[in-house]
Write an enzyme that holds these catalytic residues in place. Structure first.
Site, PDB file in Angstrom:
ATOM      1  N   LYS A 114       0.848  -1.192   0.000  1.00 45.56           N
ATOM      2  CA  LYS A 114       0.000   0.000   0.000  1.00 45.56           C
ATOM      3  C   LYS A 114       0.876   1.232   0.000  1.00 45.56           C
ATOM      4  O   LYS A 114       1.995   1.200   0.533  1.00 45.56           O
ATOM      5  CB  LYS A 114      -0.899   0.013   1.242  1.00 45.56           C
ATOM      6  CG  LYS A 114      -2.136   0.845   1.055  1.00 45.56           C
ATOM      7  CD  LYS A 114      -3.198   0.061   0.302  1.00 45.56           C
ATOM      8  CE  LYS A 114      -4.461   0.837   0.081  1.00 45.56           C
ATOM      9  NZ  LYS A 114      -5.514  -0.038  -0.469  1.00 45.56           N
ATOM     10  N   SER A 373      -7.780  -5.479 -11.082  1.00 45.00           N
ATOM     11  CA  SER A 373      -6.412  -4.989 -11.306  1.00 45.00           C
ATOM     12  C   SER A 373      -5.534  -6.131 -11.802  1.00 45.00           C
ATOM     13  O   SER A 373      -4.668  -5.939 -12.659  1.00 45.00           O
ATOM     14  CB  SER A 373      -5.814  -4.451 -10.010  1.00 45.00           C
ATOM     15  OG  SER A 373      -6.159  -3.102  -9.844  1.00 45.00           O
TER      16      SER A 373
END
Ligand code: NAD
Length: 480
Positions: A114, A373
């Site tokens: 992240k 994704s």
């Protein structure tokens, strides 16, 4: 004097969920520790010349930013980039950790990561946001924290296709010989190596996940509800990317009744249902949901109350730590679908579970984004759109079958039947089908673990993820 207890951080909550699940996995302590910790944390500060929005003068702003790679058990690592003034290292670590588990649960072969940039994106001009995004990408590249084989970012809170295209453009400029450069980031615009269906993917996944949860008659009976999502009263907090697609698809494809929507500037309520397409258009045109006509309105001082409304399904789709010990016992929804990451703190979850609520956890429910994704990344590596090779071939096969049926019954099949059935799947059809399959399969897996071990869905999801990651490490021979 009584000491007031500091509320748990998001990362501590994730740690608690891990602790609760670990004993059910049967894995070795050392292996569990490896699965728990963040493998690499990159914290940076860099200067960017920006234009002060109040004075119009140029000044240098030092930007604080992070990229955390939680688990290298599979590469590349994958996870969104968040732009928010609340970003801090511990929050990014929590989000990166969830990404590893999320990928495992939907069988996407990535480790978790992240990124976070500590800015309020709504306070910067587009030009300044572009400068910040390009410089952040450069900083990531300098330390090998971005690349199609190493670490692949995507959108998150405060970012979208625009930021992803800046990231891609910066990467390919600096790595012009990388044939797979387009796979360095996902969530790109479709005309810039993106994939159809990515922007809606997280919200669509939320819909598929909740639809599957509501399809279980026994679970619904326990809650005093009928089977199916149709007609259920739904409240949504946050009408951004995830919230708007969750609400719109649940309404259009699931016949759910969306009675209230909340944003930072308040919430609106209409027991007969809001028209979500109209509401999204109002927000886009005027900047606020409060300009929607046909509803009761409550201002910013009451914005938290949207979570406490009487409804069947509550979908928090804004930020973490929205339901804490401060409001947990006021939550009336029977099902809480965590579209956002970490909207419920772990002590609040204990309160909700004791009251018999069904919590469909973030680590499963919002995994639609990373699933699509993954499809985008595969498309970038194959350098070809899905369906390109076989769309026409399949279409012709169906035409032949309908022709044959016409010949057999002696009357040609009607043209509108050809129109409806004689088509091959295009990219968006394949993406939606792959996403639906991923969400249904994942739900069934975690539901089965939850039933077998008599544990809640989140603990079951963590057990599932930890065991899958553990088996990867065992396969590598690191942990015999
Ligand atoms: P976004 O920036 O598009 O939308 C967030 C929305 O929340 C905005 O409309 C904002 O105005 C609203 N908001 C902010 N503070 C609020 C408050 N106090 N009360 C009510 N509304 C408030 O972000 P997003 O991409 O939709 O992400 C939302 C959540 O979903 C985050 O937790 C994110 O981590 C998670 N998520 C996003 C994706 C994705 O693909 N975008 C994937 C998985 C998880």
């Amino acid at each position: 004097m009584t000491k007031t207890k500091k509320p748990l951080s998001f990362y501590q909550s994730v740690g608690n969920y891990f602790k609760k699940a670990a004993p059910h996995t049967g894995l070795d302590k050392g292996l569990l520790k490896q699965i728990k910790v963040c493998n690499a944390v990159y914290a940076i500060h860099f200067p960017v010349e920006i234009t002060d929005q109040k004075t119009g003068k140029k000044r240098v702003k030092v930007i604080e930013a992070y990229r955390v790679q939680h688990s290298h058990h599979r590469l590349p690592t994958k996870g969104g980039i968040r732009y928010s003034e609340h970003v801090n290292q511990s929050e990014v670590q929590a989000l990166a950790t969830l990404m590893s588990y999320k990928c495992a649960i939907v069988h996407v072969p990535f480790g978790g990561a992240k990124g976070g940039v500590k800015i309020n994106p709504w306070e910067y001009s587009q030009e300044d946001l572009e400068k910040i995004t390009r410089r952040y990408t450069y900083e990531l590249l300098r330390r090998n924290f971005i690349g199609p084989a190493t670490d692949v970012p995507a959108p998150d809170y405060g970012t979208g296709p625009r930021e992803m295209s800046w990231i891609y453009d910066t990467y390919r400029t600096l790595r012009e010989n990388d044939l797979n450069a387009a796979g360095c980031v996902t969530g790109k615009p479709v005309n810039m190596y993106g994939i159809k269906g990515r922007t809606e993917a997280t919200g669509r996944g939320v819909f598929y996940g909740l639809q599957q949860a509501c399809a279980n008659e026994e679970d619904m009976k326990k809650l005093g509800l009928s089977k199916g999502i149709a007609g259920k009263k739904v409240v949504v907090q946050g009408l951004g990317n995830v919230g708007s697609f969750s609400a719109a698809i649940s309404q259009v494809e699931g016949d759910a009744l969306i009675i209230a929507v909340g944003e930072a500037d308040g919430f609106i309520l209409n027991e007969k249902g809001l028209d979500i397409a109209k509401l999204i258009a109002v927000k886009m045109e005027t900047g606020s949901i409060m300009n929607y006509g046909d509803a009761k309105k409550y201002g910013p001082e009451d914005r938290g109350k949207v979570l406490e409304l009487e409804c069947d399904i509550l979908i928090p789709a804004a930020l973490e730590n929205q339901i804490t010990l401060a409001n947990a016992d006021k939550i009336k929804a029977k099902i809480i679908g965590e579209a956002a990451n970490g909207p419920i703190s772990s002590p609040a979850e204990d309160v909700l579970l004791k009251k018999g609520k069904l919590i469909v956890p973030d680590v499963f429910l919002n995994a639609g984004g990373v699933t699509v994704s993954y499809f985008e990344w595969l498309k970038n590596l194959s350098h070809m759109r899905f369906g390109r090779m076989d769309k026409r071939y399949r279409q012709q096969g169906r035409v032949n079958t309908l022709d044959l049926i016409g010949d057999m019954v002696g009357t040609p099949v009607a043209q509108d039947v050809y129109k409806k059935y004689a088509k091959g799947a295009g990219e968006v059809d394949l993406v939606r089908s792959g996403l639906e399959d991923a969400m249904i399969t994942a739900y069934e897996n975690i539901h089965e673990i939850s039933r077998e071990k008599n544990i809640d869905l989140r603990t079951a999801a963590f057990v599932n993820a930890i065991q899958l990651i553990g088996s990867d490490y065992e396969g590598m021979g690191i942990f015999p």
